[in-house]
Design a protein around this motif. Structure first.
Motif, PDB file in Angstrom:
ATOM      1  N   ALA A 272      31.004  32.933  43.686  1.00 47.48           N
ATOM      2  CA  ALA A 272      30.978  34.147  42.849  1.00 47.48           C
ATOM      3  C   ALA A 272      31.539  35.342  43.627  1.00 47.48           C
ATOM      4  CB  ALA A 272      29.553  34.433  42.394  1.00 47.48           C
ATOM      5  N   SER A 273      31.138  35.452  44.896  1.00 45.87           N
ATOM      6  CA  SER A 273      31.622  36.586  45.697  1.00 45.87           C
ATOM      7  C   SER A 273      33.130  36.513  45.895  1.00 45.87           C
ATOM      8  CB  SER A 273      30.967  36.597  47.081  1.00 45.87           C
ATOM      9  OG  SER A 273      29.603  36.453  46.957  1.00 45.87           O
TER      10      SER A 273
ATOM     11  N   VAL B  12      34.921  37.729  42.777  1.00 44.82           N
ATOM     12  CA  VAL B  12      34.914  39.192  42.628  1.00 44.82           C
ATOM     13  C   VAL B  12      35.831  39.845  43.679  1.00 44.82           C
ATOM     14  CG1 VAL B  12      33.467  41.266  42.550  1.00 44.82           C
ATOM     15  CG2 VAL B  12      32.615  39.121  41.641  1.00 44.82           C
ATOM     16  N   ASP B  13      35.802  39.284  44.897  1.00 44.68           N
ATOM     17  CA  ASP B  13      36.689  39.801  45.956  1.00 44.68           C
ATOM     18  C   ASP B  13      38.162  39.668  45.564  1.00 44.68           C
ATOM     19  OD1 ASP B  13      34.917  40.765  47.719  1.00 44.68           O
ATOM     20  OD2 ASP B  13      34.788  38.955  48.953  1.00 44.68           O
TER      21      ASP B  13
ATOM     22  N   CYS C 227      39.430  39.739  42.694  1.00 47.56           N
ATOM     23  CA  CYS C 227      39.749  40.773  41.707  1.00 47.56           C
ATOM     24  C   CYS C 227      39.884  42.127  42.406  1.00 47.56           C
ATOM     25  CB  CYS C 227      38.666  40.810  40.638  1.00 47.56           C
ATOM     26  SG  CYS C 227      38.972  42.033  39.390  1.00 47.56           S
ATOM     27  N   TYR C 228      38.951  42.397  43.322  1.00 50.47           N
ATOM     28  CA  TYR C 228      38.996  43.664  44.057  1.00 50.47           C
ATOM     29  C   TYR C 228      40.311  43.796  44.825  1.00 50.47           C
ATOM     30  CZ  TYR C 228      37.568  47.458  47.139  1.00 50.47           C
ATOM     31  OH  TYR C 228      37.498  48.648  47.804  1.00 50.47           O
TER      32      TYR C 228
ATOM     33  N   LEU D  94      34.054  33.608  36.486  1.00 48.11           N
ATOM     34  CA  LEU D  94      32.595  33.794  36.657  1.00 48.11           C
ATOM     35  C   LEU D  94      31.828  33.069  35.551  1.00 48.11           C
ATOM     36  CD1 LEU D  94      32.245  37.570  37.701  1.00 48.11           C
ATOM     37  CD2 LEU D  94      31.822  35.575  39.130  1.00 48.11           C
TER      38      LEU D  94
ATOM     39  N   MET E  56      38.899  37.196  36.285  1.00 48.01           N
ATOM     40  CA  MET E  56      37.637  37.217  37.031  1.00 48.01           C
ATOM     41  C   MET E  56      36.457  36.846  36.120  1.00 48.01           C
ATOM     42  SD  MET E  56      35.585  40.365  38.772  1.00 48.01           S
ATOM     43  CE  MET E  56      34.998  40.969  37.221  1.00 48.01           C
ATOM     44  N   TYR E  57      36.412  37.494  34.939  1.00 50.55           N
ATOM     45  CA  TYR E  57      35.301  37.200  34.026  1.00 50.55           C
ATOM     46  C   TYR E  57      35.319  35.728  33.600  1.00 50.55           C
ATOM     47  CZ  TYR E  57      33.732  42.017  33.610  1.00 50.55           C
ATOM     48  OH  TYR E  57      33.197  43.254  33.880  1.00 50.55           O
TER      49      TYR E  57
END
Lengths: 103, 451
Positions: free
Chosen positions: A16-17, A20-21, A23-24, A37, A33-34
């Motif tokens: 999960a991290s 998100v990373d 995407c960041y 997830l 990303m969604y």
């Protein structure tokens, strides 16, 4: 919590991290990303969407063909992960698309 | 001089904060426990307070607060989305603890929060002291003592009402009743508007003014004499007709049995016919329309054969948080599992009833408990139950002899049951209300007066 459970938990957290990373760091966009997830959550909770997960595995093992890949990806963005019906429909669609690719 | 600061670890415990947040991400029980015993202000770390708020917000919306859901929620709100925040969230998620230990970690957080308040009090008092030129010593000490007492002797939720507050509360209440009385005379033409939830009976509404938040209502009836019918009649008045949210805990019946009962109650068709399926097309359509009303209602059913008093607390908190229930019905307390097998029956009942009263008061909802009367109509531990409850009702059949000799009953059409008001904290008690109970249709109503 058993050793296996702890390891699984770590894999879940780290996956999960990483998503998100990504995407960041602008490697994937927000919709991607969604989607990732939601798929991770589907696998982690394990209470629904078995046929979709099966279809995604099939897709992963199939020969990559850009047009069908794009169609599958675009369709996946439209899935409502709260709805069993929507998950089932998309699973059928992916299976059919992959079957048409084989033909 | 008060200059040095206390050591950091005295005033906060980040480990406990992380562990509680992690437990909330893994277990619903931990979530209920933390949700009802902490506030965001109890967390020292602002980031932890934000995560707590996010988890609670997900939980209130019935979204299982997993790590992924937390990430999605934070991202959609544009917070906690830089790599360091994600790393911190991941670290928290991996701090899982077993449910049994949650109370220990919660206590740590609460204790540290109280210590911080105490430290603030000391600092504030000291600052105040050095600023005073000619201090009124008595006044300074009295104010400090009051503040300190609030911190030590009282629980977090407790407050002391000052004389001014009591006076204001009293005046507001009298003013509200004065306005209501005027309304009754002018707008409602003498009919008292309800103060709480409808009881489902006009006469009972008139005497009690409805079930009020914080009330514990006890209804006793002998076996086979309409306890569940009464519960569902109440549920109909509150959840179907008034659209309020109600939780119904049943220890005896299956989900299907409860669902079938509604068929009779809402369609007026005999329960035996519905059970056997011996109905015609018109009746089927009436039943369907009844269930449509149920679909739109605020009725939540929770069949729970192994109900314990502790479990009722946890279930009630969950439904208060997620569905904002106004009432909970426990059908029935005699079927609850014993807390301690060594306790006598009356002691168990007393404990159960005390727990239910606490739920009613803490969650500000109505709790109705159904209890079984002995064959002679008496109630085990009745005196103790009566002490705890706000309204005690008894449902009993009217005998044929009484129907023949009681002149008052002859003024009613088909009365066959009494609701006895044995205790009413807010009004008249010792009143008997005749009702008509159609057992086949599972319908109850006020007995109609003959014109």
């Amino acid at each position: 919590m058993s050793f296996d459970d702890t390891n699984l938990k770590k894999i879940y957290n780290r996956t999960a991290s990483v998503i998100v990373d990504l995407c960041y760091n602008k490697k994937i966009n927000e919709s991607e990303m969604y989607l990732l997830l939601n798929i991770l959550e589907l696998i982690w909770l394990g209470s629904k969407g078995d046929d979709l997960i099966q279809a995604l595995l099939e897709w992963q093992n199939s020969d990559k063909e850009s047009e069908i890949d794009e169609i599958i990806k675009e369709t996946l963005f439209e899935v409502s992960f709260d709805s069993d019906e929507s998950l089932h429909e998309i699973a059928i669609m992916i299976t059919e698309l992959l079957a048409s690719q084989k033909e | 001089m008060l200059q040095s600061s206390p050591p950091d670890d005295l005033l906060y415990d980040l480990e406990s904060e992380r562990r509680v947040l992690s437990a909330m991400l893994h277990s619903e029980d931990a979530c209920i426990e933390a949700y009802s015993s902490l506030t965001a202000a109890d967390f020292y770390s602002p980031k932890h307070a934000t995560i707590y708020d996010l988890v609670c917000s997900l939980y209130e919306r019935e979204i299982r607060p997993t790590f992924v859901e937390l990430l999605k929620e934070a991202h959609s709100l544009g917070i906690l989305n830089n790599p360091q925040d994600i790393e911190d969230l991941k670290y928290i998620s991996e701090h899982y603890i077993d449910d049994e230990n949650i109370k220990y970690w919660l206590k740590n957080i609460r204790d540290k929060a109280r210590l911080r308040k105490f430290e603030l009090f000391l600092r504030k008092s000291y600052q105040g002291l050095i600023k005073l030129k000619e201090p009124d010593v008595e006044q300074v000490l009295m104010e400090a003592e009051e503040e300190l007492t609030n911190m030590t002797a009282l629980e977090i939720d407790d407050t002391v009402d000052t004389p001014g507050e009591v006076a204001k509360m009293g005046y507001d209440e009298v003013e509200r009743r004065f306005t209501r009385f005027k309304e009754i005379k002018e707008l409602h033409k003498g009919v008292l508007p309800l103060d709480g939830l409808s009881t489902g009976f006009d006469n009972l509404n008139h005497i009690t003014l409805g079930f009020k938040p914080g009330d514990l209502v006890i209804l006793g009836a002998q076996t086979g004499h309409g306890k569940t019918a009464y519960a569902l009649h109440t549920a109909k008045a509150v959840a179907v007709e008034s659209g309020q949210n109600l939780l119904y805990l049943n220890t005896e019946m299956s989900r299907e049995q409860i669902a079938l009962r509604w068929g009779s109650i809402l369609s007026g068709i005999e329960h035996d016919k519905i059970r056997s399926g011996d109905i015609n097309e018109t009746e089927l359509s009436m039943i369907f329309s009844g269930y449509s009303r149920l679909r739109e209602s605020g009725f939540y059913s929770y069949p729970c054969p192994n109900l314990t008093p502790e479990k009722t607390i946890s279930i009630a908190r969950k439904f208060k948080a997620q569905k904002d229930i106004d009432m909970m019905i426990v059908d029935y307390v005699g079927r609850m599992d014993k807390i301690d097998p060594k306790l006598a029956e009356w002691q168990v009942l007393e404990q159960i009833v005390k727990t239910q009263k606490l739920i009613a008061q803490n969650l500000n909802i109505v709790v109705m408990c159904l209890v079984q009367l002995n064959a002679d109509g008496s109630l085990q531990g009745a005196k103790r139950m009566k002490n705890e409850c706000d309204l005690m009702l008894r449902l009993s059949p009217i005998s044929r002899d009484e129907l023949e000799i009681n002149e008052e009953l002859k003024k009613y059409k088909n009365p066959n049951y009494y609701i006895d008001i044995e205790k009413n904290r807010d009004g008249r008690s010792g009143v008997r209300i005749p009702i008509t109970f159609d057992m086949q249709r599972q319908i109850m109503k006020d007995a109609e007066r003959i014109q």
